[in-house]
Design an enzyme around this catalytic site. Structure first.
Site, PDB file in Angstrom:
ATOM      1  N   GLU A 155      -8.575  -8.831   0.827  1.00 54.08           N
ATOM      2  CA  GLU A 155      -9.295  -7.701   1.416  1.00 54.08           C
ATOM      3  C   GLU A 155      -8.753  -7.377   2.809  1.00 54.08           C
ATOM      4  O   GLU A 155      -9.484  -6.895   3.670  1.00 54.08           O
ATOM      5  CB  GLU A 155     -10.792  -8.010   1.514  1.00 54.08           C
ATOM      6  CG  GLU A 155     -11.438  -8.158   0.154  1.00 54.08           C
ATOM      7  CD  GLU A 155     -12.677  -7.293   0.006  1.00 54.08           C
ATOM      8  OE1 GLU A 155     -12.994  -6.543   0.936  1.00 54.08           O
ATOM      9  OE2 GLU A 155     -13.318  -7.370  -1.049  1.00 54.08           O
ATOM     10  N   GLY A 156      -7.483  -7.649   3.017  1.00 50.30           N
ATOM     11  CA  GLY A 156      -6.886  -7.432   4.336  1.00 50.30           C
ATOM     12  C   GLY A 156      -6.840  -8.759   5.058  1.00 50.30           C
ATOM     13  O   GLY A 156      -7.889  -9.263   5.426  1.00 50.30           O
ATOM     14  N   THR A 157      -5.639  -9.333   5.255  1.00 50.42           N
ATOM     15  CA  THR A 157      -5.575 -10.654   5.889  1.00 50.42           C
ATOM     16  C   THR A 157      -6.140 -10.552   7.305  1.00 50.42           C
ATOM     17  O   THR A 157      -6.020  -9.516   7.975  1.00 50.42           O
ATOM     18  CB  THR A 157      -4.135 -11.172   6.009  1.00 50.42           C
ATOM     19  OG1 THR A 157      -3.379 -10.256   6.802  1.00 50.42           O
ATOM     20  CG2 THR A 157      -3.490 -11.347   4.657  1.00 50.42           C
TER      21      THR A 157
ATOM     22  N   SER B 148      -7.821  -9.005  -9.155  1.00 51.96           N
ATOM     23  CA  SER B 148      -9.093  -9.578  -9.612  1.00 51.96           C
ATOM     24  C   SER B 148      -9.644  -8.719 -10.734  1.00 51.96           C
ATOM     25  O   SER B 148      -9.708  -7.510 -10.607  1.00 51.96           O
ATOM     26  CB  SER B 148     -10.093  -9.625  -8.456  1.00 51.96           C
ATOM     27  OG  SER B 148      -9.649 -10.486  -7.447  1.00 51.96           O
TER      28      SER B 148
ATOM     29  N   LEU C 158      -3.565  -2.536  -6.103  1.00 54.78           N
ATOM     30  CA  LEU C 158      -2.712  -2.101  -4.993  1.00 54.78           C
ATOM     31  C   LEU C 158      -1.527  -3.049  -4.800  1.00 54.78           C
ATOM     32  O   LEU C 158      -0.378  -2.630  -4.803  1.00 54.78           O
ATOM     33  CB  LEU C 158      -3.535  -2.007  -3.704  1.00 54.78           C
ATOM     34  CG  LEU C 158      -2.815  -1.600  -2.427  1.00 54.78           C
ATOM     35  CD1 LEU C 158      -2.245  -0.198  -2.538  1.00 54.78           C
ATOM     36  CD2 LEU C 158      -3.776  -1.668  -1.232  1.00 54.78           C
ATOM     37  N   THR C 159      -1.830  -4.344  -4.705  1.00 57.50           N
ATOM     38  CA  THR C 159      -0.808  -5.338  -4.344  1.00 57.50           C
ATOM     39  C   THR C 159       0.302  -5.468  -5.376  1.00 57.50           C
ATOM     40  O   THR C 159       0.053  -5.447  -6.585  1.00 57.50           O
ATOM     41  CB  THR C 159      -1.486  -6.717  -4.163  1.00 57.50           C
ATOM     42  OG1 THR C 159      -2.528  -6.562  -3.198  1.00 57.50           O
ATOM     43  CG2 THR C 159      -0.512  -7.766  -3.673  1.00 57.50           C
TER      44      THR C 159
ATOM     45  N   PRO D 141       4.435  -7.526  -6.033  1.00 57.93           N
ATOM     46  CA  PRO D 141       5.198  -8.701  -5.578  1.00 57.93           C
ATOM     47  C   PRO D 141       5.800  -8.527  -4.183  1.00 57.93           C
ATOM     48  O   PRO D 141       5.759  -9.450  -3.376  1.00 57.93           O
ATOM     49  CB  PRO D 141       6.293  -8.846  -6.636  1.00 57.93           C
ATOM     50  CG  PRO D 141       5.703  -8.258  -7.865  1.00 57.93           C
ATOM     51  CD  PRO D 141       4.799  -7.156  -7.422  1.00 57.93           C
ATOM     52  N   SER D 142       6.325  -7.329  -3.869  1.00 53.61           N
ATOM     53  CA  SER D 142       6.926  -7.189  -2.541  1.00 53.61           C
ATOM     54  C   SER D 142       6.074  -6.340  -1.601  1.00 53.61           C
ATOM     55  O   SER D 142       6.542  -5.905  -0.554  1.00 53.61           O
ATOM     56  CB  SER D 142       8.331  -6.589  -2.659  1.00 53.61           C
ATOM     57  OG  SER D 142       8.282  -5.410  -3.436  1.00 53.61           O
TER      58      SER D 142
END
Lengths: 255, 633
Positions: free
Chosen positions: B459-461, B248, B213-214, B216-217
């Site tokens: 996992e969600g900050t 991961s 999902l993640t 760089p921006s």
């Protein structure tokens, strides 16, 4: 022989890593809430049977245990290691003090019922350290025995056994049917994997009581007293050999 | 308020819109006037039939029962007991026996085969060891049996996580990234064909999976991702282009759950808009590459890498879920796996507490062992309380998931925030108790500190999740205010504060005062939140200092309910030893809630908040600490 039927015995004992505490009434050790697991030598016994099955020497492995309700978990562990089915001789209240002769009698009846070609037990249980059941069972059945086995080889109805004895190693051969007890160096037991634990749930465990079998299990021995070993005392440091000899004479160790 | 801030608030509200759409049952609940008894009846029937069902049947999206979420109810001043009292008990004897046997297998493996320190030094799990892990079944714990999995329930999986959490977090992330999020999408959203094709080799660990999902921006702002997947003219394949970071298992995975923007036709207007879709991507499709393993602070043996997609042709049948629904898929996957962290970190905390306690009992300084000093006793007590509260919430969460709770996203978020912060604090305190030894590599604690830091981030900050909890609740209150009218709501709120009765379920006498505090705090919380919603209206979205207080209170309320319920359940079985822990936790939480409520209601504090915000802005404008040195040079 197209494949042996093997009967393996296992016992639920206090886990070897637990720190034992003597009961306040000095008639035994504390078992409540203490971690229990399969007797280590019995793990070797189960492992050997499973390896025989993998080598197609054995065709069926029956694992049996005499014990309280919780022994079921021990049987399930053996099933997870690869045994095919289990027999649980469930002990009622008052029957918990099951001694080697009684166990041997129960197993003799199981042998009569299941007609195995080979019985493998652990050489001794780590709670009573008796090292008697295998020998007594062989006697009751009038079968040959191979105790303290560290190597087992089968060919054509004959078992070649290497025994670990005080003087070293002894090689014997016995004709089947026979009773064998497993020693530590017989093999390295596998640990039950999670998938095998799940598969083991589908395997059958037959339950029976001592009464069902018709065996007299009254204890022949009575435990009088259980105490911790004496606390080790500090030693004495002496300056030289002559003082040492003097002290030893004082204590009566030297004449 | 600058346009920049408005922009981010708007995005946050869009995010909230998406997030709360996950529980569309919410609208159903608000519009239906179900009595508490009606809900209990539905719930109890569900409890009997849903006990121990495999994971996929508990997906809240499949359930149409209204939510009875405790964490949601507190915002409305409702003490919803269904999911809290009595403490969920979801394991039958057979399952307990299975767990016991699995614990033995896991423990043996962790103690005799796995070497966490070596894994950390080499930044790798030995290849030979992976085979043993496959044989152990560690890669398919919750997959149904027909797909070669172990079909564990959530609670059983959680217990397994706890068992491994005290040994090696890096290994835990390696297996967790694979099954808890990597292929969870296939479990939750896959069609029969996809499940049959992909689950067996994934469950046996033959191939690995990862969650992509993640970018760089796009971190917290997940809906802003730029990776694109466009359907070709023939309609046979989506062509995927983009780059993902910090994935991961990215370097070792064969299967990638990828989220990308797809031009989607809006059903209502027919307009083509970019919406996120989810895909099952195989490395073998071609065009998939990854970067070298990232060098990290901790969880070093877990592979983390950048993943690049260069014109990857994805067969159309590999779309996961509906086109344009990818964001929901992503959020639900994360939501569904969150419970694992609470349980895992319980194991970590227990291990750390054991080490700290052992040291305190044996180390002598000045005249006695450390254990004789009040300061140490307080530290140890705090650590135990944090662990107790965390464990209570963690198993309450997965117990409710197993019972088929239609909604648990707030509880999951709360559990994650609490667990990660508590574990960090416990580890920090353990090092402090050990003194210099705690800092030394050989002693082994410093590795845990390094491993634990990421848990507050991934996992969600925690920051986003706390706002998520607060905003969800605030939105509830807002809806109620609009529906019922301000005066009516405030009136009701005031009544609650004055006349709240004791908790309907019976609690032991020694827990009665804690339960009463909880009830009163819930009422006060509702009143305070209602006031703030009326004061700020839509602008409340930007009031993050306020929202953080609200979130903190919600977390404390949830923790109080969990410990009271658990201690009560233990007392019911004859064990009253936990009551002291529950009371101590509730007493401390009550004081802190009180403090937060006073801050929320204080004009002075509001003004102080403003000053803080100004200081923050000035420092940001100045590019750092811009104060002249006091010594003039």
């Amino acid at each position: 022989m197209s494949g042996l039927r093997v009967l393996v015995g296992c016992k639920r004992v206090i886990d070897y890593a637990v720190k034992i505490r003597v009961r306040p009434d000095h008639l035994g050790v504390v078992t409540d809430g203490v971690k229990h697991s399969m007797n280590p030598f019995d793990e070797n016994a189960v492992e050997e049977a499973v390896r025989m099955k993998q080598k197609k020497v054995a065709k069926e492995i029956i694992v049996a245990s005499c014990g309280p309700t919780q022994s079921q978990e021990t049987i399930r562990t053996a099933l997870a290691m690869g045994a095919d089915r289990g027999i649980h001789v469930e002990l009622a209240k008052g029957e918990e003090d099951l001694q080697p002769l009684a166990v041997a009698k129960v197993f003799a009846k199981l042998v009569e019922k299941e007609k195995p070609d080979l019985v493998i037990l652990g050489k001794q249980a780590i709670d009573d350290d008796s090292n008697q059941t295998t020998q007594l069972l062989a006697g009751l059945l009038d079968w040959p025995q191979g105790t303290m086995a560290s190597v087992l080889e089968h060919s054509d109805g004959v078992l070649k056994i290497t025994r670990e004895i005080d003087g070293g190693l002894e090689d014997i051969s016995v004709k089947l049917p026979a009773v064998v007890s497993a020693d530590l160096r017989l093999n390295e037991p596998r640990y039950a994997t999670l998938p095998n634990i799940m598969k083991a749930k589908k395997k059958k465990i037959e339950k029976m009581s001592v009464a069902d079998i018709g065996v007299d299990v009254t204890p022949r021995l009575k435990v009088q007293n259980v105490v911790d070993p004496p606390v080790r005392e500090a030693g004495d440091k002496v300056p030289d050999v002559s003082v040492l000899i003097e002290k030893m004479k004082e204590k009566g160790h030297l004449k | 308020v600058s346009t920049q801030s408005t922009g981010s608030f708007k995005l946050l509200s869009i995010q909230l819109h998406y997030l709360t759409n996950l529980s569309y049952q919410l609208d159903l609940y608000l519009s239906m006037s179900l009595t508490a008894r009606g809900i209990s009846r539905i719930y109890n029937n569900a409890r009997v039939s849903k006990l121990c069902q495999p994971l996929i049947c508990q997906n809240p999206l499949f359930s149409v029962r209204p939510s009875s979420s405790f964490a949601r109810g507190i915002f409305l001043g409702e003490f919803r007991e269904e999911e809290v009292f009595p403490y969920p008990s979801v394991l039958n004897e057979d399952q307990k026996e299975t767990i016991s046997m699995m614990m033995d297998a896991a423990k043996t493996f962790m103690e005799e085969t796995n070497d966490a320190a070596l894994n950390d030094t080499n930044e790798q799990i030995p290849e030979e060891q992976l085979d043993e892990m496959r044989a152990l079944g560690m890669y398919g714990l919750m997959v149904p049996e027909e797909y070669s999995g172990l079909a564990l329930t959530n609670t059983m999986y959680a217990r397994f996580c706890e068992a491994t959490g005290g040994y090696d977090l890096g290994l835990g992330i390696h297996t967790g990234a694979h099954q808890s999020i990597g292929y969870k999408g296939i479990l939750l959203y896959g069609n029969e064909a996809q499940k049959e094709k992909y689950l067996p080799p994934l469950a046996t660990g033959e191939i690995f999976a990862c969650f992509c999902l993640t970018e760089p921006s796009s971190g917290s702002d997940a809906s802003s991702i730029k990776t694109r997947a466009e359907l070709n003219e023939a309609g046979t394949h989506y062509i995927l282009n983009g780059a993902k970071i910090w994935i991961s298992n990215g370097g070792i995975a064969e299967i990638f759950t990828v989220f990308a923007q797809t031009p989607t036709k809006c059903k209502k207007t027919g307009e083509i808009k970019d919406k996120i879709s989810a895909f099952i991507v195989e490395r073998s499709f071609g065009g998939v590459n990854h970067g070298p393993p990232e060098k990290k602070m901790g969880i070093k043996c877990s592979n983390t890498a950048e993943v690049y997609f260069d014109n990857v042709p994805i067969p159309a049948e590999n779309l996961l879920g509906e086109e344009g629904e990818g964001f929901k898929v992503a959020m639900n996957i994360l939501n569904n796996g969150r419970f694992g962290m609470g349980a895992c970190l319980t194991g970590t905390m227990k291990m750390l507490i054991a080490k700290a306690t052992d040291h305190a009992n044996s180390r002598k300084q000045f005249v006695s062992n450390l254990r004789e000093y009040e300061g140490i006793q307080q530290k140890i007590a705090r650590m135990n309380l944090l662990c107790y509260a965390n464990e209570s919430m963690a198993y309450m969460l997965c117990g409710n998931m197993d019972r088929g709770a239609p909604e648990y996203q707030l509880e999951a978020a709360i559990s994650k925030i609490f667990a990660s912060q508590a574990a960090w604090d416990v580890c920090d305190e353990t090092i402090q108790i050990l003194g210099g030894a705690g800092y030394m590599k050989d002693v082994g604690i410093e590795r845990w500190m390094r491993d634990l830091r990421i848990f507050r981030i991934f996992e969600g900050t925690n920051d986003i999740l706390k706002l998520f909890v607060a905003l969800n609740g605030v939105q509830e209150v807002g809806k109620k205010l609009t529906a019922n009218g301000v005066a009516a709501m405030l009136d009701l709120a005031q009544k609650r504060v004055l006349g709240i009765g004791p908790v309907k379920a019976k609690v032991h006498a020694d827990l009665a005062s804690s339960a009463k505090n909880l009830s009163e705090d819930i009422a006060q919380f509702n009143l305070a939140v209602s006031r703030q919603v009326m004061k700020h209206k839509k602008k409340i979205i930007g009031q993050q200092i306020l929202l953080n207080r609200i979130g903190d209170i919600a977390i404390l309320l949830q923790s109080m309910a969990a410990v009271i319920s658990r201690a009560n359940a233990a007392a019911d079985k004859g064990d009253t030893s936990e009551i002291a822990l529950a009371r101590a936790w509730c007493s401390d939480s009550h004081l802190r809630i009180d403090q937060f409520l006073r801050e929320m209601n204080s004009a002075e504090v509001t003004s102080a908040d403003q000053s803080i915000v100004e200081i923050g802005k000035r420092a940001l404008d100045a590019g750092g600490y811009a104060v002249e040195s006091p010594i003039g040079c």
